[in-house]
Design a protein around this motif. Structure first.
Motif, PDB file in Angstrom:
ATOM      1  N   LEU A 263      29.904 -25.431  53.229  1.00 31.65           N
ATOM      2  CA  LEU A 263      28.769 -24.587  53.604  1.00 31.65           C
ATOM      3  C   LEU A 263      28.777 -24.277  55.095  1.00 31.65           C
ATOM      4  O   LEU A 263      28.429 -23.165  55.508  1.00 31.65           O
ATOM      5  CB  LEU A 263      27.458 -25.270  53.218  1.00 31.65           C
ATOM      6  CG  LEU A 263      27.120 -25.326  51.728  1.00 31.65           C
ATOM      7  CD1 LEU A 263      25.863 -26.141  51.490  1.00 31.65           C
ATOM      8  CD2 LEU A 263      26.955 -23.925  51.154  1.00 31.65           C
ATOM      9  N   ALA A 264      29.183 -25.260  55.915  1.00 26.15           N
ATOM     10  CA  ALA A 264      29.251 -25.026  57.361  1.00 26.15           C
ATOM     11  C   ALA A 264      30.287 -23.965  57.689  1.00 26.15           C
ATOM     12  O   ALA A 264      30.051 -23.076  58.523  1.00 26.15           O
ATOM     13  CB  ALA A 264      29.576 -26.331  58.089  1.00 26.15           C
TER      14      ALA A 264
ATOM     15  N   SER B 200      31.702 -18.410  59.349  1.00 22.41           N
ATOM     16  CA  SER B 200      32.508 -17.208  59.136  1.00 22.41           C
ATOM     17  C   SER B 200      31.639 -16.005  58.785  1.00 22.41           C
ATOM     18  O   SER B 200      31.899 -14.880  59.226  1.00 22.41           O
ATOM     19  CB  SER B 200      33.557 -17.446  58.039  1.00 22.41           C
ATOM     20  OG  SER B 200      32.940 -17.782  56.818  1.00 22.41           O
ATOM     21  N   LEU B 201      30.563 -16.223  58.009  1.00 19.20           N
ATOM     22  CA  LEU B 201      29.650 -15.122  57.678  1.00 19.20           C
ATOM     23  C   LEU B 201      28.924 -14.609  58.914  1.00 19.20           C
ATOM     24  O   LEU B 201      28.775 -13.400  59.106  1.00 19.20           O
ATOM     25  CB  LEU B 201      28.619 -15.588  56.642  1.00 19.20           C
ATOM     26  CG  LEU B 201      28.932 -15.378  55.166  1.00 19.20           C
ATOM     27  CD1 LEU B 201      27.807 -15.922  54.310  1.00 19.20           C
ATOM     28  CD2 LEU B 201      29.183 -13.917  54.848  1.00 19.20           C
TER      29      LEU B 201
ATOM     30  N   ILE C 125      39.837 -20.743  52.508  1.00 14.43           N
ATOM     31  CA  ILE C 125      38.557 -20.971  53.178  1.00 14.43           C
ATOM     32  C   ILE C 125      37.444 -20.871  52.148  1.00 14.43           C
ATOM     33  O   ILE C 125      37.624 -20.339  51.053  1.00 14.43           O
ATOM     34  CB  ILE C 125      38.285 -19.956  54.322  1.00 14.43           C
ATOM     35  CG1 ILE C 125      38.361 -18.513  53.789  1.00 14.43           C
ATOM     36  CG2 ILE C 125      39.187 -20.174  55.494  1.00 14.43           C
ATOM     37  CD1 ILE C 125      37.891 -17.479  54.795  1.00 14.43           C
ATOM     38  N   CYS C 126      36.276 -21.384  52.530  1.00 15.29           N
ATOM     39  CA  CYS C 126      35.105 -21.264  51.673  1.00 15.29           C
ATOM     40  C   CYS C 126      34.493 -19.883  51.901  1.00 15.29           C
ATOM     41  O   CYS C 126      33.601 -19.714  52.738  1.00 15.29           O
ATOM     42  CB  CYS C 126      34.105 -22.372  51.991  1.00 15.29           C
ATOM     43  SG  CYS C 126      34.701 -24.018  51.575  1.00 15.29           S
ATOM     44  N   GLU C 127      34.995 -18.911  51.156  1.00 16.50           N
ATOM     45  CA  GLU C 127      34.544 -17.535  51.307  1.00 16.50           C
ATOM     46  C   GLU C 127      33.586 -17.197  50.177  1.00 16.50           C
ATOM     47  O   GLU C 127      33.794 -17.596  49.023  1.00 16.50           O
ATOM     48  CB  GLU C 127      35.739 -16.578  51.313  1.00 16.50           C
ATOM     49  CG  GLU C 127      35.397 -15.181  51.738  1.00 16.50           C
ATOM     50  CD  GLU C 127      36.641 -14.371  52.034  1.00 16.50           C
ATOM     51  OE1 GLU C 127      36.707 -13.777  53.112  1.00 16.50           O
ATOM     52  OE2 GLU C 127      37.544 -14.320  51.188  1.00 16.50           O
ATOM     53  N   LEU C 128      32.548 -16.436  50.484  1.00 11.39           N
ATOM     54  CA  LEU C 128      31.446 -16.235  49.553  1.00 11.39           C
ATOM     55  C   LEU C 128      31.865 -15.673  48.193  1.00 11.39           C
ATOM     56  O   LEU C 128      31.459 -16.216  47.163  1.00 11.39           O
ATOM     57  CB  LEU C 128      30.382 -15.348  50.201  1.00 11.39           C
ATOM     58  CG  LEU C 128      29.063 -15.225  49.444  1.00 11.39           C
ATOM     59  CD1 LEU C 128      28.416 -16.595  49.266  1.00 11.39           C
ATOM     60  CD2 LEU C 128      28.114 -14.294  50.183  1.00 11.39           C
TER      61      LEU C 128
END
Length: 316
Positions: free
Chosen positions: A96-97, A102-103, A176-179
């Motif tokens: 989440l961080a 990145s957002l 990466i943690c991309e939405l």
């Protein structure tokens, strides 16, 4: 299959399904990251130190360079770690961080590129009034709106996603943690789930398409003025003024729109991670080159800084 543990971990597969490609990607990403940090830091230094680069264009360019360096830093280090091993296991809080950072930086860059387009349109269409139209106060307000707008969008989207339950297995075919990829891990259905997803898609549409409309309108006005010019020299100057920014906009928006405006059910994680690699790693490294190779003022400022540093060394 509903994962309700407070210690959820997301497995980022990265490029582990391409083991023969990993060494090449490791070198490429490391090279791009070094170029991003050195190139964008150099642009910020030149824009701050040289009085001739205190025009609105270079004020926005300074912020763009800072955004690119921060954006690449939110992505490249964990990507490099993943390219050295089979996969990366992240706690949900860490994921989440990374999503939030990145957002925020990507959204801020969307708005900032639109502000830069307005400045370029004013410079070409109203050259005699450019200094008044793009006053320092307005430039600071637009830059602040870019950063604050990015933070607001990121906080809203991250909070909406964090409220959604995730369903096991938490395996993400991404680096990466991309939405768009993370949304495929959320449990189907659920109370209010579809409504939340529509809200998140609407927010992405606003952040991407509203600045795009501003950019298109700005360059539509520029195009009309350029077509009405009789002097070839004037046309070349106008194209030179806007060419670098148009190149940067095309590189960033093309891949970002492809990634973020797809419906969740049709998003392909395997293909999406290669597209994301382009705008998260390659574009921030190319931007300093795009804005300096054809810009005489930036190259002149670099030469003056180099002479100043050599002069100090000789005196010592």
């Amino acid at each position: 299959n509903h994962s309700s543990s407070t210690r959820e971990r997301v497995l980022l597969l990265g490029f582990s399904d391409w083991p023969s490609l990993q060494p090449l990607l490791l070198v490429l990403v490391l090279l791009c990251y070094v170029l991003t940090l050195t190139g964008n830091s150099g642009l910020v230094l030149l824009a701050v130190r040289d009085p001739r680069l205190h025009a609105p264009m270079y004020y926005f360019l300074r912020h763009l360079a800072a955004l690119d360096a921060a954006f690449a830093t939110s992505v490249a280090p964990p990507l490099l770690a993943g390219l050295r091993g089979p996969a990366v296991l992240l706690p949900r809080e860490g994921c989440l961080a990374q999503l939030c950072a990145s957002l925020a930086l990507g959204s801020a860059e969307c708005v900032l590129l639109a502000a830069m387009a307005l400045d370029r349109a004013a410079a070409v269409c109203r050259p005699l009034h450019h200094a008044r139209l793009c006053s320092p106060r307005l430039c600071r307000a637009l830059a602040a709106a870019s950063w604050l707008g990015g933070l607001a969008n990121s906080a809203a989207q991250t909070a909406l996603f964090a409220a959604r339950p995730l369903c096991a297995p938490l395996r993400l075919d991404h680096f990466i943690c991309e939405l768009p990829a993370l949304l495929q891990l959320t449990c189907a259905g659920g109370r209010g789930g579809d409504s939340v997803e529509r809200q998140m898609l609407a927010a992405r549409v606003v952040v991407l398409l509203l600045p795009s409309a501003v950019i298109l309108a700005s360059y539509g006005a520029v195009g009309r003025v350029v077509c009405a010019m009789r002097s070839r020299g004037g046309r070349r100057k106008a194209v030179g003024t806007c060419g670098s920014h148009l190149t940067a906009v095309s590189l960033f928006y093309g891949s970002a729109i492809y990634t973020y405006l797809q419906p969740t059910h049709s998003y392909n994680q395997s293909r999406g991670k290669f597209v994301s690699l382009f705008y998260t790693v390659l574009t921030p490294a190319l931007n300093p080159l795009i804005y300096t190779l054809r810009n005489k003022e930036v190259k002149g400022a670099a030469r003056r800084l180099q002479k100043s540093l050599w002069g100090r060394r000789d005196r010592q």
